[in-house]
Design a protein around this motif. Structure first.
Motif, short mmCIF file in Angstrom:
data_model
loop_
_atom_site.label_atom_id
_atom_site.label_comp_id
_atom_site.label_asym_id
_atom_site.label_seq_id
_atom_site.Cartn_x
_atom_site.Cartn_y
_atom_site.Cartn_z
N LEU A 35 94.06 49.12 29.26
CA LEU A 35 93.93 48.21 28.12
C LEU A 35 95.15 48.32 27.20
O LEU A 35 95.67 47.31 26.71
CB LEU A 35 92.65 48.54 27.35
CG LEU A 35 92.36 47.69 26.11
CD1 LEU A 35 92.03 46.26 26.50
CD2 LEU A 35 91.23 48.31 25.29
N ARG A 76 91.99 42.16 29.77
CA ARG A 76 91.33 42.90 28.68
C ARG A 76 89.82 42.86 28.83
O ARG A 76 89.14 43.85 28.55
CB ARG A 76 91.76 42.33 27.33
CG ARG A 76 93.23 42.60 26.99
CD ARG A 76 93.57 42.17 25.56
NE ARG A 76 94.94 42.51 25.24
CZ ARG A 76 95.97 41.67 25.32
NH1 ARG A 76 95.76 40.41 25.75
NH2 ARG A 76 97.19 42.06 25.01
N TRP A 80 87.48 46.16 29.00
CA TRP A 80 86.37 46.40 28.09
C TRP A 80 85.05 46.52 28.84
O TRP A 80 84.20 47.37 28.50
CB TRP A 80 86.29 45.27 27.06
CG TRP A 80 87.26 45.41 25.93
CD1 TRP A 80 88.33 44.63 25.65
CD2 TRP A 80 87.24 46.42 24.91
NE1 TRP A 80 89.00 45.07 24.54
CE2 TRP A 80 88.35 46.18 24.06
CE3 TRP A 80 86.42 47.51 24.64
CZ2 TRP A 80 88.63 46.97 22.95
CZ3 TRP A 80 86.70 48.31 23.54
CH2 TRP A 80 87.79 48.05 22.71
#
Length: 493
Positions: A35, A76, A80
C-alpha cells in the motif's frame, strides 16, 4: 469413523494458533508495505508501470486480478481488503466458525497477494514473496477452533521448513568457498543487503566466533531439518534450534519477513506438552475450560467432519504431488534457488547467499541546484530509509517491513547501475515527484526540483571501535568512481 483419528492432531493446538495468527500478521505487513510503496514503484506513474508491463505481456502466464485492468485505486482496494482479512485472522475471529471460514480467508489472502506479486516485476522478485504465498495456502487448511489440527497439514508445513532450511544449506555448501572454509561470516554482517542496529557489533566479534557461527549455521540447516520429523520431544527441540538461529538473523540484519516466516513455520513441529513444559502459561488443554472437558481432543472437537477431512486430504495430495520437483531440486547438482515450478507458486524451492560479497559498494545519489554540474557545484546527498548512507547514522531495524527500493539499490553494484527502473528513479528525483520522495528518508531540497542528479560509487566498511571513538562514524567510506554522470531533464518548449 475411528480410521480417521490419525489425521487429527489435537496436541498441536498451540502450533495452530501461532501459525494462523502469525502468518496472517505477516500478510498484514506485506499488504501494508505494498500500500505504501507499490504506486510509486509500479503504479500508473511508477518506475516500472504495471499498465506497460501488462501491455507487453498480453498473455500473462501467472494469475492476477490485474490481468483485466490495473489502476492505483484498485491496487489500494486490494491492499486494504487484504489488511482487513488478515486483521480478523490475527484476532482469531474466522477461527471461531466452521473450518471452511478461515480456509476461505487465507485463500483470499493468497489470491490477493499473488495478484500483486505477479505484476510486481523486479520489485517483487524475492524468495520470501513466494514463501509467504506457499505458507498462506498451506495454513488455509489448518481448520478452525471447532476441529483438531490436521496432522497431514502440519507435516506439510514441516516439509516447507525443511525445504527452506535444507535448501539454503545445500546452496551454501555448493556455493562459495567461504562457506566451506568457515570464513563467510567474516564479511556477511558488513556486506548484507540491509544491516540492522546490531550488525556492526556482530561484525566486530572475534573471528573465532564467526567461524562458530558458520558451523552452527551448517548444523541448523543441514542436520536439524531432518529432526523435524522425529518423535516428540526431538521434533520440538529441532524447531527450537531453528527458531533460535532465525532470531539471531533477525537481531543481526533486515531480511523483510523471511526470518519471521521461518520462525512461525517451525512451530508446526512444537507440541502442546513441550510448549506447556517450557512456558506453563501456555495452556495444555486449550478449550477444555470452555468445553468442560479435560481432553484436548474433546475440547477442540473429538473428530473433524468427514467433508472437512476430504478437503484436507485433497489439499494434501495436491501439495505432495507438487513437492516432487522441489524435492528433486534439493539433491540436484544444478540446484535452483528461489524458483517456482508452477504458475500458482506452490511447491517452490528456496535458498539464499550461496556466495557472500566480500566488499560493500554503495550507490550514492546526489543532486544540485546549480546550473553547471562541475566539481564546484553544491552536490547534496539523498538519504534512504534502510540502506547505508550517512556514515554516522545507526542502521535501523525494519524487518518484517520490506523496503523494496532500498533492497534493489543493494543489487545495483553487484549487477549494473544501468537498470531501467533506476534511470526512471533519477528522472522522478529531477521532477521532485512527491510519491517517489516519500520513499526516501531525506530530500536535501525540501521538495524543490534539482537541476542535475548523479550517482557515485563508494566503498563502505564498518568503523572499528577505535575509529568510532575518534570520529563518531559507524561507517568508513571511500569514493570509487562516477557510476552515472550528471543528468538533467530536457528543456521545456
Amino acid at each position: 469413523m475411528e480410521w480417521t483419528a490419525w489425521l487429527d492432531a489435537p496436541e498441536y493446538e498451540f502450533a495452530r494458533q501461532v501459525l494462523q495468527r502469525g502468518i496472517a500478521a505477516i500478510y498484514l505487513v506485506a499488504f501494508l508495505s505494498s500500500l505504501n510503496q507499490f504506486p510509486a514503484l509500479l503504479g500508473e506513474r511508477g518506475l516500472l508501470p504495471v499498465p506497460d508491463f501488462l501491455a507487453r505481456s498480453s498473455r500473462l502466464r501467472r494469475p492476477t486480478l490485474f490481468s483485466w485492468r490495473y489502476s492505483d485505486r484498485l491496487l489500494r482496494a486490494v491492499c486494504w481488503a487484504g489488511m482487513a482479512i488478515a486483521a480478523t485472522l490475527v484476532l482469531g475471529l474466522p477461527q471461531l466458525g466452521p473450518p471452511w471460514v478461515p480456509m476461505l480467508a487465507f485463500l483470499a489472502l493468497w489470491l490477493l497477494y499473488m495478484s500483486i506479486v505477479n505484476v510486481g516485476q523486479t520489485f517483487y522478485g524475492f524468495g520470501w514473496e513466494m514463501l509467504l504465498l506457499e505458507a498462506g495456502f498451506i495454513v488455509a487448511f489448518l481448520g478452525s477452533d471447532q476441529t483438531p489440527p490436521p496432522r497431514t497439514i502440519l507435516i506439510l508445513l514441516a516439509w516447507l521448513v525443511f525445504r527452506l532450511e535444507f535448501g539454503a544449506g545445500m546452496i551454501k555448501i555448493r556455493g562459495g568457498r567461504e562457506w566451506r572454509d568457515l570464513t563467510a561470516l567474516y564479511y556477511h554482517h558488513e556486506t548484507q543487503p540491509m544491516p540492522g542496529p546490531l550488525s556492526r557489533q556482530a561484525h566486530l566479534l572475534p573471528k573465532a566466533w564467526h567461524r562458530l557461527e558458520v558451523l552452527g549455521n551448517h548444523f541448523a540447516q543441514l542436520v536439524v531439518p531432518f529432526l523435524l520429523f522425529a518423535p516428540q520431544p526431538v521434533a520440538s527441540a529441532a524447531a527450537g534450534i531453528i527458531i533460535f538461529t532465525q532470531l539471531w538473523l533477525v537481531a543481526s540484519g533486515n531480511f523483510a519477513w523471511l526470518n519471521w516466516v521461518a520462525i512461525l513455520l517451525a512451530f508446526a513441529a512444537v507440541s502442546d506438552p513441550v510448549a506447556h513444559a517450557l512456558v506453563p502459561a501456555i495452556p495444555l488443554d486449550w478449550h477444555a475450560a470452555d468445553a468442560g472437558a479435560a481432553d484436548p481432543a474433546a475440547a477442540a472437537g473429538s473428530q473433524a467432519p468427514v467433508a472437512w477431512l476430504v478437503v484436507v486430504l485433497v489439499a494434501t495430495v495436491l501439495l505432495v504431488v507438487l513437492s516432487y520437483r522441489p524435492a528433486q531440486n534439493l539433491f540436484s547438482h544444478y540446484q535452483l534457488m528461489n524458483a517456482a515450478f508452477n504458475r500458482w507458486q506452490l511447491g517452490n524451492t528456496y535458498g539464499a547467499f550461496g556466495t557472500v560479497t566480500k566488499q560493500r559498494v554503495e550507490i550514492v545519489v546526489e543532486g544540485t541546484l546549480d546550473a553547471e554540474p562541475d566539481d564546484g557545484a553544491d552536490w547534496r546527498e539523498y538519504g534512504f530509509r534502510g540502506k547505508p548512507g550517512d556514515v554516522r547514522r545507526i542502521p535501523r531495524q525494519w524487518a518484517p517491513y520490506h523496503l523494496r527500493l532500498d533492497w534493489l539499490m543493494w543489487f545495483l553494484p553487484l549487477r549494473t547501475v544501468h537498470e531501467q527502473w533506476f534511470y526512471a528513479f533519477l528522472a522522478r528525483l529531477l521532477e521532485a515527484d512527491r510519491p517517489t520522495l516519500r520513499l526516501l528518508r531525506h530530500d536535501p531540497f525540501d521538495g524543490a526540483r534539482p537541476r542535475w542528479v548523479q550517482a557515485r560509487s563508494y566503498l563502505y566498511r564498518f568503523a572499528t571501535r577505535a575509529e568510532f571513538r575518534a570520529t563518531g562514524q559507524r561507517w568508513i567510506r571511500i569514493p570509487l568512481h562516477e557510476s552515472i554522470p550528471p543528468l538533467s531533464l530536457p528543456p521545456e518548449d
